[in-house]
Write an enzyme that holds these catalytic residues in place. Structure first.
Site, short mmCIF file in Angstrom:
data_model
loop_
_atom_site.label_atom_id
_atom_site.label_comp_id
_atom_site.label_asym_id
_atom_site.label_seq_id
_atom_site.Cartn_x
_atom_site.Cartn_y
_atom_site.Cartn_z
N LYS A 16 -17.12 110.21 76.46
CA LYS A 16 -15.83 109.99 77.15
C LYS A 16 -15.10 111.32 77.28
CE LYS A 16 -13.04 110.73 73.53
NZ LYS A 16 -12.22 111.90 73.40
N ASP A 149 -12.18 105.32 69.20
CA ASP A 149 -12.78 105.47 70.54
C ASP A 149 -13.94 104.50 70.78
OD1 ASP A 149 -11.16 107.68 71.04
OD2 ASP A 149 -12.66 109.09 70.27
O1 C5P Z 1 -10.59 106.57 64.57
P1 C5P Z 1 -11.44 107.74 64.24
O2 C5P Z 1 -12.36 107.48 63.08
O3 C5P Z 1 -12.16 108.32 65.40
O4 C5P Z 1 -10.42 108.86 63.76
C1 C5P Z 1 -10.84 110.03 63.10
C2 C5P Z 1 -9.62 110.74 62.55
O5 C5P Z 1 -8.84 111.27 63.63
C3 C5P Z 1 -8.67 109.87 61.77
O6 C5P Z 1 -9.06 109.78 60.43
C4 C5P Z 1 -7.36 110.60 61.94
O7 C5P Z 1 -7.31 111.71 61.08
C5 C5P Z 1 -7.46 111.15 63.34
N1 C5P Z 1 -6.83 110.26 64.35
C6 C5P Z 1 -5.45 110.16 64.40
N2 C5P Z 1 -4.88 109.34 65.34
C7 C5P Z 1 -5.64 108.65 66.22
C8 C5P Z 1 -7.04 108.74 66.20
C9 C5P Z 1 -7.61 109.57 65.25
O8 C5P Z 1 -4.74 110.78 63.62
N3 C5P Z 1 -5.04 107.88 67.13
#
Ligand code: C5P
Length: 315
Positions: A16, A149
């Site tokens: 993406k 995502d």
């Molecule tokens: O959701 P995902 O595992 O991809 O997120 C990885 C990290 O990115 C989270 O642990 C957080 O530190 C950060 N993140 C965030 N806000 C979001 C998405 C991700 O702070 N909306």
């Protein structure tokens, strides 16, 4: 479900890009409120699952991908495809096994949601292998538990993302865009970029994020020039703070108007994106970036569909 149980199933899922990535203040749960427009692009990871006693994973660089990059992908319980398989089995209260094999074409830790693509493809493939028939809304909910995502990797196309990114609302806007994706040999960890965002944000008040109206208008009109002008990414200053050397590639792309309509960092980086008006312009820019010593470079169309099961004859 009925029918002969397959002994192996293959699914693909796309990378993406974020056409806009509006980031709000950190929430109490540590995540940040997002207002983003996702677009799925034609760089696909391929996940094959086979009958096995336990859940295991192997990873290989797809033909065009740089082999060095897959060395950083975990091959234990930390692998998000393994977590996806276990979460799906647990959701059905079942103990199931699958030997998962990932062919990675999406750059690792590149800001292109490659891990999320693998999770989405693993959910679909295991659901088919185990003949669970999980309803779509339950798959989306499991996807949201795996990562912000992952739901979009299932949905694909072009879509608004809200919440922490896991709430996906498809946009019926079509269009035919060409992206040059410039990879970086060293990845960036998403949490590190969000932490840098928080540090840079300390000196100002961060508003609730919104998707910019000009971006939605450009998409509705399928106007690549206006879309290029409307691209924006609130994580870009943070990522460039951590990796200032990325500026030169962004500047090179930015100086190639009118072939290049917009330039921005992909998600949390470090991959850089260049929006071109045609396949030929994209191929030419990719060659120029390569000649200038930047790379590896890929050319990808967008939007493309989300995760898909491959018919057995295509495997
Ligand atoms: O959701 P995902 O595992 O991809 O997120 C990885 C990290 O990115 C989270 O642990 C957080 O530190 C950060 N993140 C965030 N806000 C979001 C998405 C991700 O702070 N909306």
């Amino acid at each position: 479900m009925t029918g002969a149980r397959p002994s192996s199933v293959t699914a693909t899922a796309p990378a993406k890009v974020n056409l806009c990535l509006g980031v709000g203040p950190a929430r109490p749960d540590g995540f940040h409120a997002l207002a983003t427009v996702y677009q799925a692009v034609g760089l696909l990871d391929r996940v094959t699952v086979r009958d096995a006693d336990d859940v295991t994973v192997t990873v290989r660089a797809a033909r065009d991908a740089a082999p060095a990059t897959v060395a950083g992908v975990p091959t234990d319980e930390a692998n998000i495809a393994v977590r996806a398989a276990r979460l799906l089995a647990g959701h059905h209260g079942a103990s199931r096994g699958a030997a998962i094999h990932i062919d990675k074409a999406i750059p690792v830790a590149g800001g292109l949601a490659g891990g999320s693509a693998d999770a989405a493809a693993a959910l679909l493939a295991c659901d088919a292998l185990w003949q669970l028939g999980t309803p779509w809304d339950e798959l989306l909910s499991l996807a949201g538990q795996l990562g912000s995502d992952v739901p979009f990797a299932l949905v694909g196309g072009t879509a608004v993302g809200s919440g922490r990114g896991e709430v996906v609302t498809p946009l019926i806007c079509g269009g035919d865009y060409w992206w040059v994706v410039l990879e970086s040999s060293v990845g960036l960890a998403t949490p590190e970029v969000y932490r840098a965002f928080d540090v840079l944000a300390q000196s100002r008040s961060v508003p609730e994020p919104e998707v910019p109206a000009p971006l939605l208008e450009a998409l509705r009109a399928q106007d690549v020039e206006k879309l290029g002008a409307a691209l924006e990414n609130d994580l870009q200053p943070a990522a460039l703070h951590l990796r200032p050397e990325l500026r030169s590639a962004l500047e090179l792309g930015g100086s190639r108007a009118p072939q290049v309509h917009g330039v921005l960092l992909s998600g949390s980086g470090p991959s850089c994106l260049f929006l071109c008006g045609s396949h030929a312009d994209a191929v030419q820019l990719a060659a120029e970036l390569d000649d200038a010593g930047h790379g590896p470079v890929a050319v990808a169309p967008g939007p493309v569909p989300g995760a898909r099961l491959l018919p057995p004859e295509d495997v």
